[in-house]
Design a protein around this motif. Structure first.
Motif, PDB file in Angstrom:
ATOM      1  N   ASP A   1       0.848  -1.182   0.000  1.00 39.79           N
ATOM      2  CA  ASP A   1       0.000   0.000   0.000  1.00 39.79           C
ATOM      3  C   ASP A   1       0.889   1.238   0.000  1.00 39.79           C
ATOM      4  OD1 ASP A   1      -1.992   1.808   0.150  1.00 39.79           O
ATOM      5  OD2 ASP A   1      -2.641   1.305   2.185  1.00 39.79           O
ATOM      6  N   ASP A   2       0.898   1.970  -1.128  1.00 41.59           N
ATOM      7  CA  ASP A   2       1.692   3.194  -1.232  1.00 41.59           C
ATOM      8  C   ASP A   2       0.896   4.438  -0.895  1.00 41.59           C
ATOM      9  OD1 ASP A   2       3.979   1.888  -1.955  1.00 41.59           O
ATOM     10  OD2 ASP A   2       3.565   1.996  -4.115  1.00 41.59           O
ATOM     11  N   THR A   3      -0.379   4.288  -0.552  1.00 44.54           N
ATOM     12  CA  THR A   3      -1.196   5.473  -0.289  1.00 44.54           C
ATOM     13  C   THR A   3      -0.867   6.111   1.042  1.00 44.54           C
ATOM     14  OG1 THR A   3      -2.937   4.108   0.695  1.00 44.54           O
ATOM     15  CG2 THR A   3      -3.057   4.545  -1.680  1.00 44.54           C
ATOM     16  N   ALA A   4      -0.168   5.406   1.935  1.00 44.80           N
ATOM     17  CA  ALA A   4       0.205   5.966   3.243  1.00 44.80           C
ATOM     18  C   ALA A   4       1.677   6.318   3.293  1.00 44.80           C
ATOM     19  CB  ALA A   4      -0.140   4.976   4.355  1.00 44.80           C
ATOM     20  N   ALA A   5       2.311   6.514   2.130  1.00 46.02           N
ATOM     21  CA  ALA A   5       3.731   6.846   2.061  1.00 46.02           C
ATOM     22  C   ALA A   5       3.895   8.331   1.775  1.00 46.02           C
ATOM     23  CB  ALA A   5       4.431   6.022   0.978  1.00 46.02           C
ATOM     24  N   ILE A   6       4.877   8.937   2.415  1.00 45.51           N
ATOM     25  CA  ILE A   6       5.169  10.356   2.213  1.00 45.51           C
ATOM     26  C   ILE A   6       6.633  10.514   1.823  1.00 45.51           C
ATOM     27  CG2 ILE A   6       3.419  11.095   3.852  1.00 45.51           C
ATOM     28  CD1 ILE A   6       5.672  11.627   5.874  1.00 45.51           C
ATOM     29  N   ARG A   7       6.931  11.623   1.190  1.00 39.27           N
ATOM     30  CA  ARG A   7       8.299  11.957   0.789  1.00 39.27           C
ATOM     31  C   ARG A   7       8.726  13.218   1.521  1.00 39.27           C
ATOM     32  NH1 ARG A   7      11.602  14.731  -3.029  1.00 39.27           N
ATOM     33  NH2 ARG A   7      13.134  13.347  -4.049  1.00 39.27           N
ATOM     34  N   ILE A   8       9.829  13.127   2.259  1.00 42.02           N
ATOM     35  CA  ILE A   8      10.362  14.260   3.017  1.00 42.02           C
ATOM     36  C   ILE A   8      11.604  14.767   2.288  1.00 42.02           C
ATOM     37  CG2 ILE A   8      11.193  15.059   5.251  1.00 42.02           C
ATOM     38  CD1 ILE A   8       9.779  12.717   6.545  1.00 42.02           C
ATOM     39  N   SER A   9      11.592  16.028   1.904  1.00 40.67           N
ATOM     40  CA  SER A   9      12.693  16.619   1.148  1.00 40.67           C
ATOM     41  C   SER A   9      13.366  17.714   1.955  1.00 40.67           C
ATOM     42  CB  SER A   9      12.189  17.186  -0.183  1.00 40.67           C
ATOM     43  OG  SER A   9      11.491  16.209  -0.920  1.00 40.67           O
ATOM     44  N   ASN A  10      14.518  18.167   1.436  1.00 38.30           N
ATOM     45  CA  ASN A  10      15.316  19.245   2.024  1.00 38.30           C
ATOM     46  C   ASN A  10      15.915  18.839   3.370  1.00 38.30           C
ATOM     47  OD1 ASN A  10      16.453  21.768   1.625  1.00 38.30           O
ATOM     48  ND2 ASN A  10      14.894  22.814   2.818  1.00 38.30           N
ATOM     49  N   LEU A  11      16.352  17.596   3.444  1.00 39.63           N
ATOM     50  CA  LEU A  11      17.042  17.112   4.641  1.00 39.63           C
ATOM     51  C   LEU A  11      18.527  17.450   4.546  1.00 39.63           C
ATOM     52  CD1 LEU A  11      15.384  13.581   4.915  1.00 39.63           C
ATOM     53  CD2 LEU A  11      14.844  15.592   6.288  1.00 39.63           C
ATOM     54  N   SER A  12      19.179  17.602   5.683  1.00 37.93           N
ATOM     55  CA  SER A  12      20.599  17.922   5.689  1.00 37.93           C
ATOM     56  C   SER A  12      21.434  16.670   5.413  1.00 37.93           C
ATOM     57  CB  SER A  12      20.995  18.519   7.041  1.00 37.93           C
ATOM     58  OG  SER A  12      20.827  17.554   8.069  1.00 37.93           O
ATOM     59  N   GLU A  13      22.693  16.881   5.044  1.00 38.90           N
ATOM     60  CA  GLU A  13      23.567  15.761   4.717  1.00 38.90           C
ATOM     61  C   GLU A  13      23.875  14.894   5.938  1.00 38.90           C
ATOM     62  OE1 GLU A  13      27.042  17.409   2.957  1.00 38.90           O
ATOM     63  OE2 GLU A  13      26.122  17.665   0.974  1.00 38.90           O
ATOM     64  N   SER A  14      23.775  15.484   7.130  1.00 34.21           N
ATOM     65  CA  SER A  14      24.095  14.743   8.348  1.00 34.21           C
ATOM     66  C   SER A  14      22.917  13.927   8.877  1.00 34.21           C
ATOM     67  CB  SER A  14      24.566  15.722   9.430  1.00 34.21           C
ATOM     68  OG  SER A  14      23.547  16.671   9.715  1.00 34.21           O
ATOM     69  N   MET A  15      21.824  13.876   8.134  1.00 33.79           N
ATOM     70  CA  MET A  15      20.627  13.150   8.575  1.00 33.79           C
ATOM     71  C   MET A  15      20.916  11.647   8.607  1.00 33.79           C
ATOM     72  SD  MET A  15      17.540  13.988   9.471  1.00 33.79           S
ATOM     73  CE  MET A  15      15.903  13.287   9.735  1.00 33.79           C
ATOM     74  N   THR A  16      20.440  10.974   9.659  1.00 29.26           N
ATOM     75  CA  THR A  16      20.599   9.531   9.797  1.00 29.26           C
ATOM     76  C   THR A  16      19.234   8.872   9.954  1.00 29.26           C
ATOM     77  OG1 THR A  16      20.835   9.662  12.204  1.00 29.26           O
ATOM     78  CG2 THR A  16      22.860   9.845  10.881  1.00 29.26           C
ATOM     79  N   GLU A  17      19.242   7.524   9.903  1.00 34.44           N
ATOM     80  CA  GLU A  17      17.980   6.799  10.082  1.00 34.44           C
ATOM     81  C   GLU A  17      17.406   7.031  11.471  1.00 34.44           C
ATOM     82  OE1 GLU A  17      20.566   5.712   8.589  1.00 34.44           O
ATOM     83  OE2 GLU A  17      19.945   4.944   6.625  1.00 34.44           O
ATOM     84  N   ALA A  18      18.295   7.128  12.469  1.00 36.64           N
ATOM     85  CA  ALA A  18      17.824   7.370  13.833  1.00 36.64           C
ATOM     86  C   ALA A  18      17.155   8.737  13.945  1.00 36.64           C
ATOM     87  CB  ALA A  18      18.996   7.259  14.809  1.00 36.64           C
ATOM     88  N   ASP A  19      17.737   9.741  13.270  1.00 32.19           N
ATOM     89  CA  ASP A  19      17.125  11.073  13.289  1.00 32.19           C
ATOM     90  C   ASP A  19      15.776  11.059  12.585  1.00 32.19           C
ATOM     91  OD1 ASP A  19      19.384  12.006  14.567  1.00 32.19           O
ATOM     92  OD2 ASP A  19      20.386  12.571  12.699  1.00 32.19           O
ATOM     93  N   LEU A  20      15.690  10.312  11.473  1.00 31.01           N
ATOM     94  CA  LEU A  20      14.429  10.225  10.750  1.00 31.01           C
ATOM     95  C   LEU A  20      13.346   9.557  11.590  1.00 31.01           C
ATOM     96  CD1 LEU A  20      12.892  10.666   8.097  1.00 31.01           C
ATOM     97  CD2 LEU A  20      13.769   8.450   7.321  1.00 31.01           C
ATOM     98  N   GLU A  21      13.724   8.494  12.293  1.00 29.27           N
ATOM     99  CA  GLU A  21      12.761   7.806  13.162  1.00 29.27           C
ATOM    100  C   GLU A  21      12.322   8.701  14.307  1.00 29.27           C
ATOM    101  OE1 GLU A  21      12.392   3.674  15.776  1.00 29.27           O
ATOM    102  OE2 GLU A  21      14.283   4.213  14.767  1.00 29.27           O
ATOM    103  N   GLU A  22      13.263   9.473  14.862  1.00 30.46           N
ATOM    104  CA  GLU A  22      12.937  10.388  15.955  1.00 30.46           C
ATOM    105  C   GLU A  22      11.995  11.489  15.474  1.00 30.46           C
ATOM    106  OE1 GLU A  22      13.008  11.877  19.837  1.00 30.46           O
ATOM    107  OE2 GLU A  22      13.830   9.990  19.053  1.00 30.46           O
ATOM    108  N   LEU A  23      12.103  11.869  14.195  1.00 28.63           N
ATOM    109  CA  LEU A  23      11.289  12.945  13.649  1.00 28.63           C
ATOM    110  C   LEU A  23       9.830  12.548  13.493  1.00 28.63           C
ATOM    111  CD1 LEU A  23      11.296  15.825  12.360  1.00 28.63           C
ATOM    112  CD2 LEU A  23      11.788  14.717  10.183  1.00 28.63           C
ATOM    113  N   VAL A  24       9.558  11.283  13.154  1.00 35.66           N
ATOM    114  CA  VAL A  24       8.187  10.878  12.815  1.00 35.66           C
ATOM    115  C   VAL A  24       7.556   9.919  13.818  1.00 35.66           C
ATOM    116  CG1 VAL A  24       8.647  11.213  10.360  1.00 35.66           C
ATOM    117  CG2 VAL A  24       9.007   8.961  11.382  1.00 35.66           C
ATOM    118  N   LYS A  25       8.297   9.482  14.818  1.00 28.82           N
ATOM    119  CA  LYS A  25       7.758   8.432  15.690  1.00 28.82           C
ATOM    120  C   LYS A  25       6.574   8.901  16.521  1.00 28.82           C
ATOM    121  CE  LYS A  25      10.808   9.074  19.701  1.00 28.82           C
ATOM    122  NZ  LYS A  25      11.812   8.435  20.574  1.00 28.82           N
ATOM    123  N   LYS A  26       6.496  10.206  16.851  1.00 29.05           N
ATOM    124  CA  LYS A  26       5.397  10.711  17.665  1.00 29.05           C
ATOM    125  C   LYS A  26       4.111  10.873  16.872  1.00 29.05           C
ATOM    126  CE  LYS A  26       8.379  13.288  20.859  1.00 29.05           C
ATOM    127  NZ  LYS A  26       8.668  14.632  21.438  1.00 29.05           N
TER     128      LYS A  26
END
Length: 269
Positions: free
Chosen positions: A185-210
């Motif tokens: 199901d791709d209808t619940a997928a989003i694209r996040i742009s303009n992230l910094s080069e230092s972004m990591t998977e842990a930072d991404l998870e911290e951003l959306v987990k709440k």
């Protein structure tokens, strides 16, 4: 009767007989026009008569220009009448100059550049500062704001479409609880742009987990450097959580950058 021969003389011969040379320049004013007549020799050393016509008009000029016209003439024009002399002055088109203020004065008068006014506005406390520098960031005030936005976005996402409104095929599958032809199901997928080069998977998870539970994440990295390429994909388990993420994170300041969040375009089957 014997014939009478009439000989017409030219004005140049008459002038030479009367004056013995070139006559002085004359000026006459008639019907609001000034006619200036002068005589001179051309390149072939022949006498020529030049008549200039000027239209007399009144014009408002700056005080400094009017004052300069009253100055006493000197040199070869000492005995000339008021106004330009064609023998010493070449009259051309009048050029009007408009003086602009300096850049410093323009900046001082520009209300948008007033240093006393702050153009930044915090999303959390509505203060005159950037949201990333808000002292209430990460506190209960920030959490409550995110929860309110998530609830509003979720309610908007679950609203049933009006009758007669066009619904894309991939949205029809999601409303029926089904998945695409490829089994996901791709209808619940989003694209996040303009992230910094230092972004990591842990930072991404911290951003959306709440916002809500996710099924998977993908952070695009450069193959050579391993740094973030500036965008990522997040698949939520529920579409309302994805809508809430777009509402909350789009335009959100993160790591000195403004995020851009949108729906991920479904892949072609």
């Amino acid at each position: 009767m014997p014939g009478v021969e009439t000989i017409k003389s030219s004005w140049a011969d008459e002038v030479e007989l009367d004056y013995g040379g070139l006559p002085p320049t004359t000026e006459t004013i008639e019907n609001g026009h000034k006619y200036v007549t002068e005589y001179k020799y051309n390149k072939d050393d022949k006498k020529t008569k030049v008549v200039r016509t000027y239209k007399i008009s009144k014009q408002v000029v700056p005080k400094t220009v009017a004052k300069r016209r009253t100055w006493t003439k000197f040199g070869e024009s000492k005995n000339d009448k008021p106004g330009p002399n064609s023998q010493t002055t070449m009259v051309s088109e009048e050029i009007i100059m408009q003086f602009l203020n300096s850049k410093e004065d323009e900046k001082a008068n520009d209300p948008l550049l007033d240093p006393t006014k702050n153009i930044a506005k915090c999303r959390i406390c509505n203060g005159e500062h950037w949201s990333v520098n808000c002292p209430y960031k990460g506190t209960a005030m920030d959490t409550n704001l995110m929860e309110k936005k998530a609830a509003a976005a979720a309610s908007a996402a679950v609203d049933a479409p009006k009758s007669g409104k066009y619904v894309p095929p991939f949205l029809k599958d999601s409303q029926k609880g089904g998945m695409g032809m490829r089994g996901r199901d791709d209808t619940a997928a989003i694209r996040i742009s303009n992230l910094s080069e230092s972004m990591t998977e842990a930072d991404l998870e911290e951003l959306v987990k709440k916002i809500g539970p996710q099924s998977k994440m993908y952070l695009a990295r450069d193959k050579n450097t391993g740094l973030c390429k500036g965008f990522a994909y997040v698949h939520f388990k529920q579409r309302k959580d994805a809508a809430a993420a777009i509402e909350i994170l789009n335009g959100h300041g993160y790591d000195h950058l403004i995020l851009s969040v949108e729906w991920s375009k479904p892949q072609n089957n």
